[in-house]
Design a protein around this motif. Structure first.
Motif, PDB file in Angstrom:
ATOM      1  N   SER A 106      -8.897 -41.972  -0.038  1.00 24.01           N
ATOM      2  CA  SER A 106      -7.267 -41.965  -0.069  1.00 24.01           C
ATOM      3  C   SER A 106      -6.755 -42.425  -1.375  1.00 24.01           C
ATOM      4  O   SER A 106      -7.160 -43.668  -1.721  1.00 24.01           O
ATOM      5  N   CYS A 107      -5.685 -42.075  -1.397  1.00 23.67           N
ATOM      6  CA  CYS A 107      -4.980 -42.464  -2.772  1.00 23.67           C
ATOM      7  C   CYS A 107      -3.998 -43.652  -2.078  1.00 23.67           C
ATOM      8  O   CYS A 107      -4.022 -43.994  -0.829  1.00 23.67           O
ATOM      9  N   THR A 108      -3.009 -44.255  -2.798  1.00 23.49           N
ATOM     10  CA  THR A 108      -2.088 -45.146  -2.387  1.00 23.49           C
ATOM     11  C   THR A 108      -1.190 -45.061  -1.159  1.00 23.49           C
ATOM     12  O   THR A 108      -1.054 -45.586  -0.375  1.00 23.49           O
ATOM     13  N   GLY A 109      -0.541 -43.887  -1.702  1.00 23.36           N
ATOM     14  CA  GLY A 109       0.477 -43.351  -0.670  1.00 23.36           C
ATOM     15  C   GLY A 109       1.698 -44.084  -0.536  1.00 23.36           C
ATOM     16  O   GLY A 109       2.082 -44.938  -1.607  1.00 23.36           O
ATOM     17  N   ILE A 110       2.619 -43.938   0.321  1.00 23.05           N
ATOM     18  CA  ILE A 110       3.730 -44.351   0.615  1.00 23.05           C
ATOM     19  C   ILE A 110       3.903 -45.849   0.687  1.00 23.05           C
ATOM     20  O   ILE A 110       4.924 -46.564   0.250  1.00 23.05           O
TER      21      ILE A 110
ATOM     22  N   VAL B 296      -4.215 -37.274   0.273  1.00 26.17           N
ATOM     23  CA  VAL B 296      -3.279 -37.637  -0.953  1.00 26.17           C
ATOM     24  C   VAL B 296      -1.851 -37.599  -0.385  1.00 26.17           C
ATOM     25  O   VAL B 296      -1.345 -36.733   0.625  1.00 26.17           O
ATOM     26  N   GLY B 297      -0.807 -38.403  -0.904  1.00 20.05           N
ATOM     27  CA  GLY B 297       0.447 -38.615  -0.587  1.00 20.05           C
ATOM     28  C   GLY B 297       1.253 -37.499  -0.968  1.00 20.05           C
ATOM     29  O   GLY B 297       2.630 -37.388  -0.845  1.00 20.05           O
ATOM     30  N   CYS B 298       0.921 -36.951  -2.156  1.00 18.58           N
ATOM     31  CA  CYS B 298       1.917 -35.974  -2.865  1.00 18.58           C
ATOM     32  C   CYS B 298       0.970 -35.014  -3.695  1.00 18.58           C
ATOM     33  O   CYS B 298      -0.219 -35.102  -3.733  1.00 18.58           O
ATOM     34  N   PRO B 299       1.341 -33.836  -4.185  1.00 16.97           N
ATOM     35  CA  PRO B 299       0.834 -32.874  -4.985  1.00 16.97           C
ATOM     36  C   PRO B 299      -0.171 -33.536  -6.315  1.00 16.97           C
ATOM     37  O   PRO B 299      -0.929 -32.925  -6.862  1.00 16.97           O
ATOM     38  N   ASN B 300       0.161 -34.913  -6.701  1.00 20.48           N
ATOM     39  CA  ASN B 300      -0.397 -35.391  -7.833  1.00 20.48           C
ATOM     40  C   ASN B 300      -1.877 -35.692  -7.659  1.00 20.48           C
ATOM     41  O   ASN B 300      -2.536 -35.871  -8.633  1.00 20.48           O
ATOM     42  N   SER B 301      -2.398 -35.842  -6.388  1.00 19.12           N
ATOM     43  CA  SER B 301      -4.028 -35.644  -6.466  1.00 19.12           C
ATOM     44  C   SER B 301      -4.749 -36.963  -6.821  1.00 19.12           C
ATOM     45  O   SER B 301      -5.658 -36.689  -7.248  1.00 19.12           O
ATOM     46  N   CYS B 302      -4.065 -38.158  -6.784  1.00 17.21           N
ATOM     47  CA  CYS B 302      -4.912 -39.504  -7.141  1.00 17.21           C
ATOM     48  C   CYS B 302      -6.194 -39.416  -6.397  1.00 17.21           C
ATOM     49  O   CYS B 302      -7.207 -39.904  -6.802  1.00 17.21           O
ATOM     50  N   GLY B 303      -6.124 -38.874  -5.067  1.00 13.87           N
ATOM     51  CA  GLY B 303      -7.088 -39.056  -4.103  1.00 13.87           C
ATOM     52  C   GLY B 303      -7.861 -37.661  -4.349  1.00 13.87           C
ATOM     53  O   GLY B 303      -9.011 -37.427  -3.476  1.00 13.87           O
TER      54      GLY B 303
ATOM     55  N   TYR C 116       3.011 -48.123  -1.324  1.00 16.94           N
ATOM     56  CA  TYR C 116       3.469 -48.829  -2.998  1.00 16.94           C
ATOM     57  C   TYR C 116       3.775 -47.659  -3.873  1.00 16.94           C
ATOM     58  O   TYR C 116       4.543 -47.972  -4.689  1.00 16.94           O
ATOM     59  N   CYS C 117       3.364 -46.533  -3.623  1.00 13.45           N
ATOM     60  CA  CYS C 117       3.866 -45.364  -4.579  1.00 13.45           C
ATOM     61  C   CYS C 117       5.069 -44.782  -4.557  1.00 13.45           C
ATOM     62  O   CYS C 117       5.532 -44.251  -3.205  1.00 13.45           O
ATOM     63  N   ASN C 118       5.756 -44.789  -5.666  1.00 13.27           N
ATOM     64  CA  ASN C 118       7.186 -44.085  -5.490  1.00 13.27           C
ATOM     65  C   ASN C 118       7.130 -42.386  -5.339  1.00 13.27           C
ATOM     66  O   ASN C 118       8.205 -41.913  -4.979  1.00 13.27           O
ATOM     67  N   LEU C 119       6.040 -41.985  -5.722  1.00 11.18           N
ATOM     68  CA  LEU C 119       5.889 -40.355  -5.522  1.00 11.18           C
ATOM     69  C   LEU C 119       5.480 -40.065  -4.005  1.00 11.18           C
ATOM     70  O   LEU C 119       5.489 -38.857  -3.844  1.00 11.18           O
ATOM     71  N   ALA C 120       4.925 -40.949  -3.452  1.00 14.65           N
ATOM     72  CA  ALA C 120       4.428 -40.554  -2.213  1.00 14.65           C
ATOM     73  C   ALA C 120       5.445 -40.014  -1.011  1.00 14.65           C
ATOM     74  O   ALA C 120       6.649 -40.353  -0.927  1.00 14.65           O
ATOM     75  N   LEU C 121       5.070 -38.949  -0.204  1.00  9.78           N
ATOM     76  CA  LEU C 121       5.868 -38.341   0.741  1.00  9.78           C
ATOM     77  C   LEU C 121       5.310 -39.004   1.925  1.00  9.78           C
ATOM     78  O   LEU C 121       6.139 -38.898   2.901  1.00  9.78           O
TER      79      LEU C 121
HETATM   80 FE1  SF4 Z   1       1.121 -41.586  -5.350  1.00 12.72          FE
HETATM   81 FE2  SF4 Z   1       0.809 -38.926  -5.066  1.00 12.72          FE
HETATM   82 FE3  SF4 Z   1      -1.044 -40.420  -6.439  1.00 12.72          FE
HETATM   83 FE4  SF4 Z   1      -1.011 -40.672  -3.678  1.00 12.72          FE
HETATM   84  S1  SF4 Z   1      -1.515 -38.811  -4.922  1.00 12.72           S
HETATM   85  S2  SF4 Z   1      -1.009 -42.253  -5.247  1.00 12.72           S
HETATM   86  S3  SF4 Z   1       1.137 -40.288  -3.274  1.00 12.72           S
HETATM   87  S4  SF4 Z   1       1.243 -40.217  -6.980  1.00 12.72           S
END
Ligand code: SF4
Length: 517
Positions: A394-398, A434-441, A400-405
């Motif tokens: 899992s990525c960081t998500g909402i 992942v919490g957004c399309p950026n796909s850190c996860g 802490y992350c400003n881009l997360a949905l």
């Molecule tokens: Fe943030 Fe999106 Fe990366 Fe998850 S995938 S950590 S929500 S930027």
């Protein structure tokens, strides 16, 4: 700066590029001591983004002034002092939240600007750094997490990764790239560094030169995820181990000087590679390096997804490395301190981080393995996790992350727990959230990828929801997963997945994996 900025006269370069021309990202290191003295309010808003070059992001909500810090861990290899230092920083300043990322780095949260100079000093004292962990620069270099102890690697890549990493660290000739830039260098035959999703990947290969078979690398260029994912494409070259630094510099120079700087969403190396193709890219590369050998024999075998659970023999006789599951990559500082002491007591104090957000303790004498495994901490951080929690990322998500949905980490952990309670499968199913399309996860390479989105309800409310993707892999050059129709309300996600995976269980053949070619 030592090089001529070929793009500087282009009136169409985007605003971020214009800003970077005025002030290089790495200059933030010169400003941080003053900001630390004068407090968060002394930092101009337009400077917030520059902190990325120091591995720092403002966490959500930005105005509260808390930073997230990412610390580079080349190849994922940490010695005892480094692990202890990271744990103490985390305990003293980061509210004990210790995250392992999908690029083998470590992330802290809740840092304030006054703490940053002390953190930098502590990191530097043990040879660690957060420089370039974010920003338009060479990021942490991924490697084989069992480099040097891997019985099947073609050769030990530890020093090569270190040499390339150190060359690009704090190097102002390469600190203004068009966009983030990710490299992997590994001779692990199971592709544990996820070659195809890197901008540049060195993968194990063999080549007959002067009637002798030489181990070295093939290279793949132009991979990357986000909303327009690309798999890296192979070039027809063979690189000898001593040539890796020179070839890395040449490729990075090409990206720096020819990469796109007009539209930021088209600036990654993957877009240049997609336009040029492997032939043209190779031609340009040879202009910088001179002749390179043509491709040899690929040494990559089946992809292991970055998983190393259990006890394994090392190439050194009598020694074992042990792979542990860290649920969704999150530990607390006391757990890290305890693991460090155990690693010292039974091994040599080293710990390795893995891109599946897990841990390896290496160099344990065979006769000590059982004793180590009886340590209390290994009830939660286990070598034999239940299947779903053991294969959840899992990525960081909402949080802490400003881009997360959407919220991710805790949700992924809860869902994995539910699935483990209700479904027993004879094969693992890798789930990435992942919490957004950026796909850190890295959701595109998962068997099941869960991507956070917003959904408009009948009552015209925006609620957290997920898209579901199936069938990702990095076997045989890779294939990204594909989206199922529709969006699923976040509250229904566990139920949807339970039904989906029960159907898989009821209809699959024995040992049939979730995705097969
Ligand atoms: Fe943030 Fe999106 Fe990366 Fe998850 S995938 S950590 S929500 S930027």
């Amino acid at each position: 700066m030592a090089y001529e900025k070929a793009w500087a006269d282009n009136p169409k370069i985007n605003k971020t590029e214009q800003k970077k021309l005025v002030k290089d990202g790495l200059k933030i290191f010169e400003d941080i001591p003053l900001y630390a003295q004068n407090g968060f309010d002394s930092i101009p808003k337009e400077e917030w983004d520059s902190f990325k070059w120091a591995g720092l992001y403002l966490q959500r909500p930005k105005e509260d002034g808390y930073f997230m810090m990412r610390v580079n861990v080349p190849s994922g290899i940490l010695n005892y002092e480094q692990v202890k230092t990271l744990a103490h920083i985390c305990k003293d300043y980061g509210r004990s939240v210790f995250d392992i990322t999908t690029r083998q780095a470590i992330q802290f949260h809740w840092l304030t600007i006054d703490q940053i100079p002390d953190i930098f000093n502590r990191l530097e004292a043990v040879g660690l750094s957060s420089a370039g962990a974010c920003g338009d620069i060479t990021r942490n270099i991924m490697g084989n997490p069992i480099a040097g102890i891997d019985p099947y690697e073609l050769f030990d890549t530890t020093e090569i990764v270190k040499e390339v990493y150190e060359f690009f660290q704090h190097n102002e000739d390469f600190s203004n790239l068009p966009r983030k830039y990710k490299m992997s260098i590994s001779s692990n035959v199971n592709n544990s560094a996820h070659a195809e999703i890197n901008c540049v990947a060195f993968t194990p290969a063999l080549k007959e030169i002067d009637n002798k078979e030489i181990p070295g690398f093939h290279i793949k260029i132009g991979g990357g995820l986000s909303s327009r994912p690309f798999l890296a494409q192979p070039l027809d070259v063979f690189v000898e181990p001593h040539q890796v630094k020179e070839v890395s510099i040449a490729i990075t120079t090409i990206f720096r000087d020819y990469g796109y700087r007009e539209k930021r969403h088209l600036a990654r190396l993957k877009f240049l590679m997609a336009d040029w193709g492997p032939e043209k890219f190779k031609e340009k590369l040879l202009e910088y390096t001179g002749p390179l050998h043509a491709k040899g024999k690929d040494a990559l075998k089946k992809w292991n997804g970055g998983y190393f659970y259990g006890v394994h023999p090392q190439k050194q006789e009598g020694l074992r490395y042990i792979g542990f599951n860290v649920p969704v990559g999150r530990l607390d500082a006391d757990e890290v301190l305890e693991i460090a002491e155990i690693a010292k007591k039974y091994g040599n104090g080293e710990i390795r981080t893995v891109n599946s957000q897990n841990l390896i303790i290496p160099n344990v004498k065979q006769e000590n393995v059982e004793l180590l495994l009886q340590e209390g901490i290994f009830k939660r951080i286990t070598t034999q996790p239940l299947s779903f929690i053991g294969h959840s990322v899992s990525c960081t998500g909402i949080e802490y992350c400003n881009l997360a949905l959407v919220e991710t980490k805790e949700r992924m952990r809860r869902i994995a727990e539910t699935l483990d309670q209700q479904i027993a499968l004879d094969v693992p199913v890798r789930i990435h959230m992942v919490g957004c399309p950026n796909s850190c996860g890295q959701r595109q390479i998962a068997d099941i990828g869960l991507q956070g989105v917003l959904l408009k309800t009948k009552e015209k409310m925006m609620v957290q929801a997920f898209e579901i993707y199936v069938g990702g892999t990095l076997d045989d050059g890779g294939k990204f997963n594909e989206k199922l129709k529709g969006k699923f309300h976040a509250d229904l996600l566990d139920e949807v997945l339970v039904r989906f995976l029960k159907t898989f269980k009821d209809t699959k053949l024995p040992s049939e994996t979730f995705f097969e070619y």
